[in-house]
Design a protein around this motif. Structure first.
Motif, PDB file in Angstrom:
ATOM      1  N   HIS A  24       0.828  -1.408  -0.117  1.00 23.30           N
ATOM      2  CA  HIS A  24       0.151   0.079  -0.024  1.00 23.30           C
ATOM      3  C   HIS A  24       1.227   1.418   0.124  1.00 23.30           C
ATOM      4  CE1 HIS A  24      -3.412  -2.483   0.497  1.00 23.30           C
ATOM      5  NE2 HIS A  24      -3.043  -2.987   1.430  1.00 23.30           N
ATOM      6  N   PRO A  25       1.613   1.385  -1.063  1.00 20.85           N
ATOM      7  CA  PRO A  25       2.360   2.638  -1.245  1.00 20.85           C
ATOM      8  C   PRO A  25       1.607   3.861  -1.427  1.00 20.85           C
ATOM      9  CG  PRO A  25       2.744   1.381  -3.072  1.00 20.85           C
ATOM     10  CD  PRO A  25       1.770   0.530  -2.403  1.00 20.85           C
ATOM     11  N   PRO A  26       2.194   4.906  -0.626  1.00 23.96           N
ATOM     12  CA  PRO A  26       1.523   6.099  -1.194  1.00 23.96           C
ATOM     13  C   PRO A  26       1.436   6.464  -2.564  1.00 23.96           C
ATOM     14  CG  PRO A  26       3.682   6.766  -0.435  1.00 23.96           C
ATOM     15  CD  PRO A  26       3.534   5.011  -0.044  1.00 23.96           C
ATOM     16  N   GLY A  27       0.610   7.496  -2.989  1.00 26.34           N
ATOM     17  CA  GLY A  27       0.631   7.840  -4.297  1.00 26.34           C
ATOM     18  C   GLY A  27      -0.420   7.318  -5.567  1.00 26.34           C
TER      19      GLY A  27
ATOM     20  N   HIS B  15      -5.395   0.603   6.203  1.00 29.01           N
ATOM     21  CA  HIS B  15      -4.149   0.845   5.649  1.00 29.01           C
ATOM     22  C   HIS B  15      -4.002   2.352   5.404  1.00 29.01           C
ATOM     23  CE1 HIS B  15      -6.275   2.370   2.013  1.00 29.01           C
ATOM     24  NE2 HIS B  15      -7.083   1.392   2.429  1.00 29.01           N
ATOM     25  N   PRO B  16      -2.681   2.497   5.265  1.00 30.76           N
ATOM     26  CA  PRO B  16      -2.269   4.151   5.457  1.00 30.76           C
ATOM     27  C   PRO B  16      -3.158   4.733   4.186  1.00 30.76           C
ATOM     28  CG  PRO B  16      -0.280   2.545   5.213  1.00 30.76           C
ATOM     29  CD  PRO B  16      -1.631   1.799   5.188  1.00 30.76           C
ATOM     30  N   HIS B  17      -3.741   5.607   4.666  1.00 31.75           N
ATOM     31  CA  HIS B  17      -4.662   6.424   3.391  1.00 31.75           C
ATOM     32  C   HIS B  17      -3.657   7.158   2.439  1.00 31.75           C
ATOM     33  CE1 HIS B  17      -8.440   7.528   2.086  1.00 31.75           C
ATOM     34  NE2 HIS B  17      -8.023   8.857   1.715  1.00 31.75           N
ATOM     35  N   SER B  18      -4.010   6.749   1.499  1.00 30.09           N
ATOM     36  CA  SER B  18      -3.247   7.308   0.286  1.00 30.09           C
ATOM     37  C   SER B  18      -4.248   8.152  -0.610  1.00 30.09           C
ATOM     38  CB  SER B  18      -2.731   6.151  -0.647  1.00 30.09           C
ATOM     39  OG  SER B  18      -3.544   5.634  -1.518  1.00 30.09           O
ATOM     40  N   HIS B  19      -3.723   8.679  -1.763  1.00 30.60           N
ATOM     41  CA  HIS B  19      -4.417   9.365  -2.814  1.00 30.60           C
ATOM     42  C   HIS B  19      -4.554   8.438  -4.026  1.00 30.60           C
ATOM     43  CE1 HIS B  19      -4.732  13.154  -0.676  1.00 30.60           C
ATOM     44  NE2 HIS B  19      -3.784  12.876   0.069  1.00 30.60           N
ATOM     45  N   ASP B  20      -4.512   7.208  -3.760  1.00 29.31           N
ATOM     46  CA  ASP B  20      -4.531   6.216  -4.747  1.00 29.31           C
ATOM     47  C   ASP B  20      -6.032   6.251  -5.481  1.00 29.31           C
ATOM     48  OD1 ASP B  20      -4.693   4.120  -6.308  1.00 29.31           O
ATOM     49  OD2 ASP B  20      -4.315   2.449  -4.754  1.00 29.31           O
TER      50      ASP B  20
END
Lengths: 104, 233
Positions: A24-27, B15-20
């Motif tokens: 769960h990488p950022p971006g 999960h870590p919140h992303s801007h996905d």
């Protein structure tokens, strides 16, 4: 179709069993969360495309990345899928999001 | 995102919140929003879309990435797309086996014969048969074969369709009045990257001998996404 001219040979071939990396990488990512960590089979090679994860931030996205369509059984994606075992879901996964899975 | 991003308030992402793509329905653990929750999201977020669109338009024009005229011309071109085009492509495939072969083998090139330019994307045509029913969705946003069908309908862009078409496609199909027998495979295509999808519906029975022109009108936009079948009136 220059957009799809491969910049390097595809690592996987039709029928290969693959697992989507569970990360769960950022971006900006094109791999939906629901499919991460799931196993499926390569349905076709789509060609090589500029990496959207780079293009999203103004980079060229080069070198191009290999893109595949991967076929999953619905029952392997959703616990409690309400439908027959033969139902399928297919989507496009870039090569750097795939690892080889053992044949089942 | 703005402080109104509903995900941050109403659901505890593990999960870590992303801007996905702020993937709206998937919480990383296979759980899915219920329809009722989702409709709330749609209403709240819809208020933001015009503001976001305007802000984005202003930024890309200011940066010189595109001109205001480019945007207007693109919208005008999308609005002008002939809504009979999909039907004519399908009717040709139904009446011309050689064309059908080309269409299934390389959709982009085959629709090019109708003057359609798929641009940077490629078209994959998927065929409904007695054993397979295809359904198209884009869970990440609203990717759609716009070069052929124009702008997608609102339901195609709705979070409920995008979430449920992958998770409970048979229930979604039933709501469109499409009953797919258990013996038939439902094959969902998530249009999440560089391919675009068009469903080649089954030719309705009782149309033997019909001309391509007669057949073309049986094929509506919704047939080409797979939510309904082509039917003889």
């Amino acid at each position: 179709m220059n957009a799809a001219a491969p910049s390097f040979d595809p690592y996987y071939i039709l029928g290969d069993r693959v697992r989507v990396i569970s990360a769960h990488p950022p971006g900006h990512r094109r791999t939906p969360h629901y499919i991460r960590g799931k196993e499926g089979v390569v349905e076709r090679y789509c060609g090589a495309f500029p990496n959207p994860e780079e293009r999203a931030y103004g980079f060229s996205g080069l070198p191009k990345r290999n893109l595949y369509r991967v076929r999953f059984r619905q029952m392997d994606i959703w616990s409690g899928y309400n439908g027959p075992v033969h139902d399928l879901l297919e989507l496009e996964i870039f090569e750097h999001w795939l690892t080889r899975a053992e044949a089942s | 995102m703005s402080p109104h991003d509903p995900h941050d308030h109403t659901h505890g992402h593990s999960h870590p919140h992303s801007h996905d793509h702020a993937h709206p329905h998937d919480h990383g653990n296979g759980s899915v929003l219920k329809y009722s929750d989702d409709s709330v999201h749609d209403v709240r977020e819809s208020d933001l879309y015009p503001l976001l669109a305007e802000a984005l338009r202003a930024i890309v024009v200011d940066k010189g990435l595109v001109s205001a005229a480019d945007i207007r011309e693109h919208l005008e071109a999308l609005d002008k797309i002939d809504d009979g085009m999909g039907g004519r492509i399908v009717a040709r495939a139904w009446t011309d086996p050689e064309y059908k072969r080309r269409l299934l083998e390389n959709g982009s090139d085959a629709v090019g014969e109708f003057g359609i330019d798929m641009g940077e994307t490629q078209l994959i045509v998927v065929e409904n048969t007695d054993t397979v029913h295809n359904l198209v969705v884009c869970t990440l946003c609203s990717c759609y074969p716009r070069a052929i069908l124009g702008l997608p309908p609102d339901w195609y862009k709705s979070k409920s369709y995008r979430a449920r078409a992958v998770n409970e496609p048979r229930a979604v199909l039933r709501e469109f009045g499409t009953l797919v027998p258990e013996s038939v495979i439902v094959r969902v295509h998530d249009s999440n990257a560089d391919m675009r999808y068009l469903v080649l519906p089954k030719r309705p029975s009782g149309t033997e001998g019909w001309s391509a022109e007669q057949l073309a009108v049986l094929v509506t936009r919704d047939c080409l996404v797979g939510v309904v079948s082509a039917t003889k009136p």
